[in-house]
Design a protein around this motif. Structure first.
Motif, short mmCIF file in Angstrom:
data_model
loop_
_atom_site.label_atom_id
_atom_site.label_comp_id
_atom_site.label_asym_id
_atom_site.label_seq_id
_atom_site.Cartn_x
_atom_site.Cartn_y
_atom_site.Cartn_z
N GLY A 52 -49.07 -22.30 -16.60
CA GLY A 52 -49.77 -21.04 -16.90
C GLY A 52 -50.25 -21.68 -18.26
N ARG A 53 -50.91 -20.80 -19.03
CA ARG A 53 -51.74 -22.02 -19.90
C ARG A 53 -50.59 -22.14 -21.32
NH1 ARG A 53 -56.65 -17.61 -23.26
NH2 ARG A 53 -54.79 -16.35 -23.86
N GLU A 54 -49.84 -21.60 -21.53
CA GLU A 54 -48.64 -21.61 -22.29
C GLU A 54 -48.34 -23.00 -22.47
OE1 GLU A 54 -48.14 -20.62 -25.58
OE2 GLU A 54 -49.15 -19.26 -25.40
N VAL A 55 -47.67 -23.37 -21.14
CA VAL A 55 -47.75 -24.29 -20.35
C VAL A 55 -48.33 -25.46 -20.58
CG1 VAL A 55 -46.68 -26.18 -18.37
CG2 VAL A 55 -46.20 -23.55 -18.32
N GLU A 113 -55.23 -20.46 -26.90
CA GLU A 113 -56.95 -21.33 -26.37
C GLU A 113 -57.56 -22.47 -25.88
OE1 GLU A 113 -57.25 -18.33 -29.20
OE2 GLU A 113 -55.84 -18.50 -27.73
N ARG A 114 -57.15 -23.14 -27.52
CA ARG A 114 -57.82 -23.70 -27.64
C ARG A 114 -57.56 -25.38 -28.38
NH1 ARG A 114 -63.70 -22.80 -29.06
NH2 ARG A 114 -64.13 -24.58 -30.05
N VAL A 115 -58.10 -26.18 -28.68
CA VAL A 115 -57.73 -27.75 -28.98
C VAL A 115 -58.99 -27.99 -29.23
CG1 VAL A 115 -55.82 -29.69 -29.75
CG2 VAL A 115 -55.46 -28.08 -28.03
N THR A 134 -58.48 -21.33 -20.78
CA THR A 134 -58.82 -20.08 -20.06
C THR A 134 -57.84 -19.87 -18.48
OG1 THR A 134 -60.48 -21.14 -18.96
CG2 THR A 134 -60.50 -19.39 -20.43
N GLU A 135 -57.37 -18.52 -18.41
CA GLU A 135 -56.14 -17.94 -17.02
C GLU A 135 -56.49 -17.89 -16.25
OE1 GLU A 135 -54.53 -15.04 -19.12
OE2 GLU A 135 -52.61 -15.87 -19.99
N GLN A 136 -56.79 -18.24 -14.72
CA GLN A 136 -57.87 -18.05 -13.84
C GLN A 136 -56.54 -17.87 -12.46
OE1 GLN A 136 -60.42 -19.27 -13.13
NE2 GLN A 136 -60.60 -18.82 -15.13
#
Length: 189
Positions: A52-55, A113-115, A134-136
């Motif tokens: 997941g994106r958070e991970v 979403e961004r660094v 981005t989530e996929q």
């Protein structure tokens, strides 16, 4: 007598050239003249991550905002930390591991979403980079893009052509490590 003077002058030129090369390669002698600036793209590198994106965001942010692993403490040293922005020194082996390049960059976090990275000191005068997440489906696509700027027209372009491939290899290795760690964290035990 003339030979001694010529040899001495040649020795000074050789030593100065070697010192300048060492200083540029390691980032110890940053050269930012702002004259004849040329830019070139870095990346685009895309990594599909089964997490997941958070991970994935947490894995990217951990050495900067959290507690870094022992291996990461050898590569990244946080010099100043805020809630969403850090100033960090990054150490990268170069010249076959005989030298260590140290870059100093700001790292800005926009969860999840961004660094964004911006070079403060390094072997070239300007670099900006972005990791976009981005989530996929159940996974995450991490896209790296950046831009490198060098000074002194063609001479700087030549230097950038030498530095950019190594820079991109270093990023690719970092992205592979992020993928590995994020997928390890996301896998059921």
């Amino acid at each position: 007598m003339v030979r001694t003077g010529v040899l001495g002058a040649m020795g000074v030129v050789c030593a100065s050239t070697a010192a300048a090369y060492w200083g540029l390669v390691t980032g110890a002698l940053p050269l930012d003249l702002g004259v004849g600036r040329r830019t070139r793209p870095l990346g685009r590198q895309t990594v599909e991550i089964a997490a997941g994106r958070e991970v994935v965001f947490d894995v990217v942010a951990q050495p900067y905002l959290g507690r870094a692993t022992t291996a990461m403490r050898e590569k990244v040293v946080v010099l100043e930390r805020g809630s969403d922005l850090v100033l960090a020194a990054h150490r990268t082996p170069v010249v076959g591991g005989r030298l260590t390049a140290t870059t100093v960059e700001t790292v800005k976090f926009t969860r999840p979403e961004r660094v964004d990275f911006r070079l403060v000191r390094g072997p070239v005068p300007a670099v900006t980079e972005t990791f976009t997440l981005t989530e996929q489906g159940s996974g995450t696509r991490l896209v790296y893009e950046g831009e490198m700027g060098t000074d002194l027209w063609r001479a700087g372009q030549w230097w950038g052509d030498l530095v950019a491939p190594r820079w991109e290899e270093t990023v690719a290795a970092s992205l592979a490590a992020v993928r590995h760690e994020a997928e390890r964290r996301a896998s059921p035990r």
